[in-house]
Design an enzyme around this catalytic site. Structure first.
Site, PDB file in Angstrom:
ATOM      1  N   GLY A  13       0.835  -1.193   0.000  1.00 33.93           N
ATOM      2  CA  GLY A  13       0.000   0.000   0.000  1.00 33.93           C
ATOM      3  C   GLY A  13       0.868   1.240   0.000  1.00 33.93           C
ATOM      4  N   VAL A  47       7.080  10.610   4.919  1.00 29.53           N
ATOM      5  CA  VAL A  47       7.862  11.841   4.876  1.00 29.53           C
ATOM      6  C   VAL A  47       7.611  12.618   3.581  1.00 29.53           C
ATOM      7  CG1 VAL A  47       9.679  10.902   6.309  1.00 29.53           C
ATOM      8  CG2 VAL A  47       9.861  10.679   3.843  1.00 29.53           C
ATOM      9  N   ALA A  50       5.579  16.970   0.960  1.00 36.34           N
ATOM     10  CA  ALA A  50       5.733  18.127   0.074  1.00 36.34           C
ATOM     11  C   ALA A  50       5.872  17.608  -1.351  1.00 36.34           C
ATOM     12  CB  ALA A  50       6.953  18.951   0.472  1.00 36.34           C
ATOM     13  N   LYS A  78       1.645  25.085  -1.847  1.00 33.74           N
ATOM     14  CA  LYS A  78       3.105  25.207  -1.858  1.00 33.74           C
ATOM     15  C   LYS A  78       3.553  25.941  -3.122  1.00 33.74           C
ATOM     16  CE  LYS A  78       7.364  22.541  -2.345  1.00 33.74           C
ATOM     17  NZ  LYS A  78       7.972  21.221  -2.555  1.00 33.74           N
ATOM     18  N   LEU A 325       9.470   3.562  -3.711  1.00 30.31           N
ATOM     19  CA  LEU A 325      10.704   3.246  -3.009  1.00 30.31           C
ATOM     20  C   LEU A 325      11.279   1.897  -3.394  1.00 30.31           C
ATOM     21  CD1 LEU A 325       9.715   4.489   0.578  1.00 30.31           C
ATOM     22  CD2 LEU A 325      10.983   5.725  -1.198  1.00 30.31           C
ATOM     23  N   THR A 336      10.869  15.174  -4.672  1.00 24.76           N
ATOM     24  CA  THR A 336      10.723  14.439  -5.933  1.00 24.76           C
ATOM     25  C   THR A 336      10.186  13.020  -5.773  1.00 24.76           C
ATOM     26  OG1 THR A 336      13.072  13.827  -5.775  1.00 24.76           O
ATOM     27  CG2 THR A 336      12.525  15.753  -7.104  1.00 24.76           C
ATOM     28  N   ILE A 338       7.227  11.640  -4.740  1.00 23.52           N
ATOM     29  CA  ILE A 338       5.909  11.403  -5.333  1.00 23.52           C
ATOM     30  C   ILE A 338       5.942  11.685  -6.832  1.00 23.52           C
ATOM     31  CG2 ILE A 338       3.551  12.338  -5.401  1.00 23.52           C
ATOM     32  CD1 ILE A 338       3.532  12.284  -2.385  1.00 23.52           C
TER      33      ILE A 338
END
Length: 494
Positions: A13, A47, A50, A78, A325, A336, A338
């Site tokens: 997930g 994490v 942003a 942002k 990941l 970067t 996402i």
């Protein structure tokens, strides 16, 4: 070997898994089934709060309403990143998502800016930079062309996407994966769960996080290590209570002794973290440095994350595609992670929608493009380190003298000698972004293009001053970020 895909299994997930499942369920409805197996041993890193402006394209492609998304994820707007202490201690600059005028020829804004010896940063000529400096925000229109991204709670975003994906037909299968059953050709045939269930599929998407359960584990795909260029290998993360009413419309990245600290403002809290190189600063000292920077009451104990920067040698092997990941990781300096997830999903969807069985050409094209994207993004992040004038600690002395990737060295040399903002294919950042970092790090060409002098100096000076005044006046009329955010959320009237 060509392959027809009727059953797609997403493993893991988190942001990568549910972002992938949502797109596949929406775009392949009626063509293939989508099942997400959420392995219990894979957690959400949390994490990646942003983002880059590309996240808006992703949300829009799924028909996600912006206000609904912001409410569900405690999100904020942002405009970019404020970099503190990167050039030298006490110096800061902004990298925002806006144009810096014409970039070449006699009309090059940066060229005239330097020639006329303007006071103040180049960012004063950029609308979103001035907005960020003044804490203001408004949605862009035809007259104000700039881009924006979001800050949000990654755990809440996962829950939001899970609901959407399942509404569009994705199947959610919780379970503990105990074995990966292989095919005769080396690919994956099925997942064996602890309760005896067997999950078969034609195509497996590995979103299992750093463990890389399928690509790195079962298929043993080698890892390409970038840590000799990007030495940070750990991060402490800790949320805290939000202090004050205002919410800055930007991320803050502050350079420290052995790495850098982030500050990400949400509606209900502030995310703090310290990314560091454990060979240059002790883990406990890094934790202390993070806690000393908190500007509110901690909401949890700091969490330690460890990682190695780099990527799998191939991203798609046999019938396994790694996204997120599990495919690789580049430190979060320019938000970067996402973006790279989106990039992988986009490439996969392009192959799946080609209207024919998948073949070796699809895999080769996916792998080559993904490798270039990681390398270009790596170069952009290294740029922030190698241009620093700091020599006050072991980390900064290391990054100032390390050999650079050839692609980056060539790009930096073109800028240093001739002022050329060279762009490769598969860039993650456009020329405006590279220029923002060059300007912020006080890195300028040794010589100017002679055509810049074709415009009389006084005329260029008047144009720059007039543009700066117009931008400042325009921004002063904008609402503060938290005021505009409340209007978008429906919590206040304009």
């Amino acid at each position: 070997m060509s392959q027809k895909v009727d059953r797609i299994v997403v493993v893991g997930g988190g942001s990568a898994g549910w972002m992938t499942a949502a797109v596949l369920a929406s775009g392949l409805k009626g063509r293939a089934t989508v099942e997400l197996v959420e392995a219990e041993e894979v957690g959400i890193i949390g994490v990646g709060e942003a983002t880059l402006p590309s996240i808006r394209n992703y949300n829009q492609s799924l028909g996600i309403d912006e206000a609904e998304f912001l409410r569900a994820t405690h999100g904020s707007f942002k405009l970019g990143i404020r970099f503190r202490d990167w050039l030298e201690v006490g110096q800061d600059y902004f990298h925002t998502f806006g144009p810096l005028g014409n970039l070449s020829g006699s009309q090059a804004l940066w060229g005239q800016y330097r020639r006329t010896q303007q006071d103040g940063p180049l960012g004063l000529q950029c609308v979103p930079t001035v907005m960020a400096m003044k804490g203001r925000f408004t949605l862009p229109d035809e007259q104000s062309q700039f881009r924006y991204a979001y800050h949000f709670d990654a755990v809440l975003y996962v829950a939001f996407l899970r609901k959407l994906a399942m509404q569009r037909g994705a199947r959610h299968t919780p379970g503990h994966i105990v074995d990966v059953v292989r095919r005769a050709d080396g690919g994956v045939a099925a997942l064996q769960l602890a309760d005896g269930r067997r999950i078969e599929g034609d195509l497996f998407i590995d979103c299992s996080g750093f463990r890389s359960l399928l690509l790195g584990g079962a298929l043993a795909e080698p890892f390409v290590d970038f840590s000799h260029w990007l030495p940070v290998d750990a991060a402490w993360a800790c949320p805290c209570e939000r202090s004050g009413e205002e919410i800055p419309p930007y991320t803050t990245a502050t350079a420290l002794e052995g790495g850098w600290a982030w500050r990400i403002p949400l509606q209900n809290r502030t995310g703090h973290g310290h990314v560091f190189a454990s060979r240059f600063v002790d883990v406990d000292r890094a934790r202390e440095q993070l806690l000393a920077r908190l500007d509110g009451k901690p909401l949890a104990e700091p969490r330690l994350l460890r990682f190695t920067t780099g990527h799998r040698q191939r991203f798609w092997v046999h019938n396994v595609v790694a996204i997120g990941l599990s495919s690789g990781f580049l430190e979060p300096l320019e938000s970067t992670s996402i973006y790279l997830i989106q990039d992988g999903i986009g490439r996969l969807m392009a192959a799946l929608l080609a209207g024919r069985p998948l073949n070796e050409g699809d895999r080769a094209q996916f792998n080559a493009g993904s490798t270039r994207r990681f390398e270009r993004t790596r170069d952009f992040i290294i740029q922030h380190y190698c241009l620093s004038r700091r020599r006050d600690s072991e980390l900064w002395r290391h990054v100032s003298s390390m050999p650079l990737p050839e692609t980056l060295a060539f790009k930096l040399e073109l800028w240093r000698r001739f002022g050329v903002l060279h762009e490769y294919d598969e860039e993650c950042a456009d020329a405006n972004s590279w220029l923002a970092i060059y300007a912020g790090m006080d890195s300028w060409p040794e010589r100017e293009d002679p055509v810049v002098a074709e415009i009389p100096r006084e005329r260029a000076l008047q144009a720059l001053q007039g543009r700066g005044r117009a931008i400042e006046a325009s921004v002063e009329r904008m609402p503060l970020h938290h005021q505009l955010l409340q209007q978008v959320l429906g919590q206040a009237t304009p």
